[in-house]
Design a protein around this motif. Structure first.
Motif, PDB file in Angstrom:
ATOM      1  N   ILE A   1     -41.080  16.138  33.940  1.00  0.00           N
ATOM      2  CA  ILE A   1     -40.563  17.007  34.997  1.00  0.00           C
ATOM      3  C   ILE A   1     -40.719  18.473  34.619  1.00  0.00           C
ATOM      4  O   ILE A   1     -41.070  19.321  35.450  1.00  0.00           O
ATOM      5  CB  ILE A   1     -39.077  16.663  35.264  1.00  0.00           C
ATOM      6  N   GLU A   2     -40.467  18.783  33.376  1.00  0.00           N
ATOM      7  CA  GLU A   2     -40.601  20.172  32.926  1.00  0.00           C
ATOM      8  C   GLU A   2     -42.028  20.666  33.098  1.00  0.00           C
ATOM      9  O   GLU A   2     -42.265  21.802  33.521  1.00  0.00           O
ATOM     10  CB  GLU A   2     -40.177  20.285  31.458  1.00  0.00           C
ATOM     11  N   LYS A   3     -43.008  19.819  32.799  1.00  0.00           N
ATOM     12  CA  LYS A   3     -44.410  20.218  32.963  1.00  0.00           C
ATOM     13  C   LYS A   3     -44.757  20.431  34.433  1.00  0.00           C
ATOM     14  O   LYS A   3     -45.541  21.331  34.771  1.00  0.00           O
ATOM     15  CB  LYS A   3     -45.325  19.144  32.360  1.00  0.00           C
ATOM     16  N   VAL A   4     -44.203  19.624  35.307  1.00  0.00           N
ATOM     17  CA  VAL A   4     -44.473  19.786  36.741  1.00  0.00           C
ATOM     18  C   VAL A   4     -43.950  21.129  37.218  1.00  0.00           C
ATOM     19  O   VAL A   4     -44.619  21.851  37.962  1.00  0.00           O
ATOM     20  CB  VAL A   4     -43.827  18.632  37.542  1.00  0.00           C
ATOM     21  N   TRP A   5     -42.730  21.491  36.789  1.00  0.00           N
ATOM     22  CA  TRP A   5     -42.153  22.760  37.219  1.00  0.00           C
ATOM     23  C   TRP A   5     -42.860  23.960  36.576  1.00  0.00           C
ATOM     24  O   TRP A   5     -42.862  25.042  37.135  1.00  0.00           O
ATOM     25  CB  TRP A   5     -40.659  22.785  36.896  1.00  0.00           C
ATOM     26  N   LYS A   6     -43.454  23.764  35.402  1.00  0.00           N
ATOM     27  CA  LYS A   6     -44.158  24.859  34.729  1.00  0.00           C
ATOM     28  C   LYS A   6     -45.593  25.009  35.204  1.00  0.00           C
ATOM     29  O   LYS A   6     -46.258  25.986  34.842  1.00  0.00           O
ATOM     30  CB  LYS A   6     -44.156  24.622  33.214  1.00  0.00           C
TER      31      LYS A   6
ATOM     32  N   MET B   1     -35.938  23.356  35.440  1.00  0.00           N
ATOM     33  CA  MET B   1     -36.153  22.058  34.785  1.00  0.00           C
ATOM     34  C   MET B   1     -36.517  22.220  33.307  1.00  0.00           C
ATOM     35  O   MET B   1     -37.170  21.346  32.723  1.00  0.00           O
ATOM     36  CB  MET B   1     -37.243  21.242  35.509  1.00  0.00           C
ATOM     37  N   ARG B   2     -36.070  23.316  32.723  1.00  0.00           N
ATOM     38  CA  ARG B   2     -36.323  23.512  31.304  1.00  0.00           C
ATOM     39  C   ARG B   2     -35.449  22.559  30.491  1.00  0.00           C
ATOM     40  O   ARG B   2     -34.240  22.497  30.675  1.00  0.00           O
ATOM     41  CB  ARG B   2     -36.028  24.962  30.899  1.00  0.00           C
ATOM     42  N   GLY B   3     -36.066  21.821  29.604  1.00  0.00           N
ATOM     43  CA  GLY B   3     -35.351  20.849  28.797  1.00  0.00           C
ATOM     44  C   GLY B   3     -35.305  19.459  29.405  1.00  0.00           C
ATOM     45  O   GLY B   3     -34.838  18.519  28.751  1.00  0.00           O
ATOM     46  N   TYR B   4     -35.781  19.305  30.638  1.00  0.00           N
ATOM     47  CA  TYR B   4     -35.788  17.985  31.291  1.00  0.00           C
ATOM     48  C   TYR B   4     -37.152  17.333  31.073  1.00  0.00           C
ATOM     49  O   TYR B   4     -38.072  17.479  31.872  1.00  0.00           O
ATOM     50  CB  TYR B   4     -35.472  18.115  32.777  1.00  0.00           C
TER      51      TYR B   4
END
Length: 722
Positions: free
Chosen positions: A255-260, A208-211
């Protein structure tokens, strides 16, 4: 003779006097009090029914259930108004009337899980507010006239719940209205116009990088908000900007923060091995994008292309089919709640705090009401009229206890539903992402994980409703229930409208449709790609070039039924192509017969064509009792009839062509399965988003799930062939 007339006249006078006595007895103060108590109890039971059954609406597509809930929803409003009128006009004095009146006003705030019955109700939010003001005026008059007594002390506590309930419902109606949707989605619409530019050349759906799709924005304090507004106003004076700015800071969860997030709960090697917790946040962010369809906001092509890469990734992963479908299901659940429940307002910045205040008032108000009312009535407090049992215990007090119990149970049930709702899960997960200290508390992580994985029922019914023309064309509804007079009061059931038994939405059907969607998303075709791929387009393409999509569906539906009976499959359960073909054929025919608004053609055109097909079938197949007889007669007529413009004749001719294909029947079933899957995808794009939202309250449809997917990707169908 005269004696006989006197006897008759005496009997008539006696009957009239008895009837008059009965009428007078119904107008006595005690009779009016009994009527008030009965109506108050009925209203409480109806509200409890709505509270318990509200979460069933999107999980069960049942017409009887919808009618029951509609009746309960409609009657509740009228009963509240009528009962309050009886109280204010009562010629007697009873100290518990104000208590019951306050509870009726609380009930007017409706259930948290059932704020409206239909989308049309949302547009009446101003009317609701004015009705509330008028009712409050009447109840205030009743309280003033009752004077200050011990029960009035408890009433003052319960009075505080009334505005909290009513204003939250009004806010929910406003947010779900057309104006409210535009107001609440502008921030996301303006942000998504340029979001795709922030990730050009650095896009990875697997991580989800960039999302930077927004999941949740933490609201600032009131003072900070005022300062922010002043600063924005000053900046606008210097440089005019008509876009609402949204800066990705620590208070915005993407979303990117959630995946990170490195917390154990959201890592694939920790508490989220199957990715379901992160997908809850993904569904919520996609729901925000889907709401743009209901506010007339559009996104640039690059934004749709970026979303499509995400969908492709979801499908390409292991068990991607079920994951993609699960994400869409949850996304539509959020959409349903935003229209038909109060959850969007409850889970706003201060919404849950207001809910906690309501619970505190409930905890305090209910015991105080019981504690004050019981000794008051036990000592025969000053009231003009009361009802008592043989044992001397006041029925008025028992009615109050019953209403209190129903209200308390209803509130507890609502709190339970709220605590395990998808909205609560998103709030907890976003709070977890923002709060690093929670990552070090195992008990907190386990509690959040337990709440987020609690699910008692599936989010949707997961069934395909079916319709078979050759089985149901001779169905005639009761003329006593459905006629020109009842058309004004209920939705009519037309000739030939009789559903077959629904079937489970199988993984084979989902796989076939998703494969068709992924194979050629750039330009959807009306079944042409599948026919070309199987080398039969030169013989069968004529049947996809008809004037309307309704005719295409029904011609292929008739042909499919004919082929099913003329070339039967030995073991249907082992033939996936057979299952896909039959289920989708009858499902699309069901949409034509019952919900043409979800299909490409004009709804009334579809209804008109369907009615014509029913008349045509009844004329051609008159006297045939079984499906086999109907197929034989239809095949015979199609070989001799010169007029080949009729749908039934075209369906029979296409069915004969399928039987004449120089290959084994399994090949034809493969052709039909791929054709129906492609046709299912072809009809999914729609600009009538409201029709899909309306149908969410009726149990939802598989075509709505596909509509959500193609909407994110910006997929459009080819223009109709001239």
């Amino acid at each position: 003779m005269r004696d006989l007339q006197r006897l008759k006249m005496g009997a008539w006078n006696k009957t009239l006097s008895e009837a008059t006595a009965v009428v007078k007895s119904l107008s006595t103060p005690k009779a009016n009090l009994a009527k008030i108590e009965f109506l108050a109890c009925v209203t409480a039971f109806l509200l409890m029914l709505l509270t318990i059954s509200g979460w069933l609406r999107r999980r069960k597509n049942d017409q009887k259930l919808r009618r029951l809930l509609w009746a309960a929803y409609t009657l509740t409003s009228y009963l509240i108004v009528y009962t309050l009128g009886l109280m204010t006009e009562a010629s007697f004095r009873n100290e518990l009337l104000p208590v019951w009146a306050i509870f009726l006003m609380i009930f007017f705030g409706s259930s948290d899980s059932y704020s409206v019955h239909s989308l049309e109700d949302c547009e009446q939010w101003k009317t609701y507010v004015w009705q509330y003001v008028i009712k409050v005026t009447g109840v205030t008059f009743l309280l003033v006239m009752s004077g200050i007594t011990l029960p009035m002390i408890s009433v003052l506590i319960l009075c505080l719940i009334v505005p909290l309930k009513a204003f939250r419902r009004a806010a929910s109606l406003k947010i779900a209205s057309g104006y409210g949707r535009q107001m609440t989605t502008k921030l996301i619409a303006d942000y998504m116009r340029t979001e795709h530019q922030s990730s050009e050349g650095d896009l990875d759906p697997s991580q989800m990088r960039g999302y930077n799709y927004v999941v949740r924005v933490r609201k600032t304090s009131l003072m900070s908000l005022k300062m922010l507004i002043k600063r924005e106003a000053a900046e606008r004076w210097e440089a005019q900007n008509y876009r609402k700015p949204l800066e990705i800071t620590d208070r915005v969860v993407t979303i990117e923060k959630v995946w990170k997030c490195q917390g154990w709960l959201l890592t694939s090697g920790g508490g989220d091995k199957d990715g379901k917790l992160k997908d809850i946040c993904l569904s919520f962010s996609l729901y925000k994008l889907l709401r743009l369809k209901f506010s007339d906001y559009s996104l640039p092509k690059q934004a749709h292309e970026k979303a499509w890469k995400l969908i492709e990734h979801l499908y390409a992963e292991g068990n991607g089919l079920e994951r993609a479908f699960r994400v869409v299901e949850l996304e539509l659940s959020f959409l349903f709640d935003s229209f038909y429940t109060k959850y969007p307002t409850i889970f706003q910045s201060f919404g849950w705090k207001i809910k906690v205040i309501e619970l505190l008032l409930l905890v305090i108000g209910v015991p105080v009401t019981i504690g004050l009312c019981f000794p008051w009535y036990d000592s025969n407090g000053p009231q003009d009229v009361q009802l008592a049992t043989a044992g001397g215990l006041s029925i008025d007090f028992l009615v109050t206890i019953l209403i209190l119990l129903i209200f308390t149970c209803g509130e507890l049930v609502q709190c339970f539903f709220m605590a395990i709702s998808d909205w609560a899960k998103v709030s907890l997960l976003c709070k977890y992402v923002r709060t690093n200290s929670w990552h070090e508390k195992k008990w907190m992580e386990k509690l959040i994980g337990l709440i987020c994985r609690t699910q008692f029922l599936e989010p949707w019914e997961r069934k395909l409703h079916q319709y078979s023309l050759l089985e149901s064309y001779d169905y005639t509804p009761s003329r006593l229930l459905y006629n020109v007079f009842t058309d004004l009061f209920m939705d009519p059931i037309r000739d030939g409208q009789k559903q077959s038994a629904p079937v489970k939405l199988s993984s084979e059907v989902k796989k076939a449709v998703f494969c068709s969607l992924m194979s050629n998303p750039e330009a959807l075709q009306n079944g042409e790609a599948s026919l070309i791929r199987n080398g039969v387009a030169h013989n069968l393409s004529w049947a996809r070039k008809l004037e309307t999509q309704t005719e295409v569906i029904m011609v292929w539906h008739v042909a499919t039924v004919i082929f099913e009976h003329m070339a039967p499959v030995l073991d249907p359960s082992l033939n996936s192509n057979f299952l896909v073909t039959i289920n989708l054929s009858k499902y699309l025919a069901y949409l034509v017969a019952f919900y043409p608004k979800l299909l490409p053609d004009h709804p009334y055109d579809s209804e008109y064509i369907f009615d014509g097909i029913i008349i045509e079938a009844r004329h051609l197949l008159k006297g045939c009792k079984t499906v086999e007889e109907r197929i034989r007669k239809l095949n015979k007529i199609s070989k001799t009839m010169e007029d080949t413009s009729k749908v039934m004749i075209q369906g029979a001719q296409l069915g004969q062509q399928l039987l004449d294909v120089e290959n084994e029947p399994n090949f034809v079933w493969k052709v039909l399965a791929e054709f129906w899957a492609e046709l299912m995808v072809y009809v999914a794009p729609s600009n009538n988003a409201i029709a899909h939202a309306q149908h969410l309250a009726k149990g939802g449809e598989f075509v709505t799930h596909l509509w959500a997917l193609v909407s994110h990707a910006g997929i459009q169908r080819e223009p109709p062939i001239e």
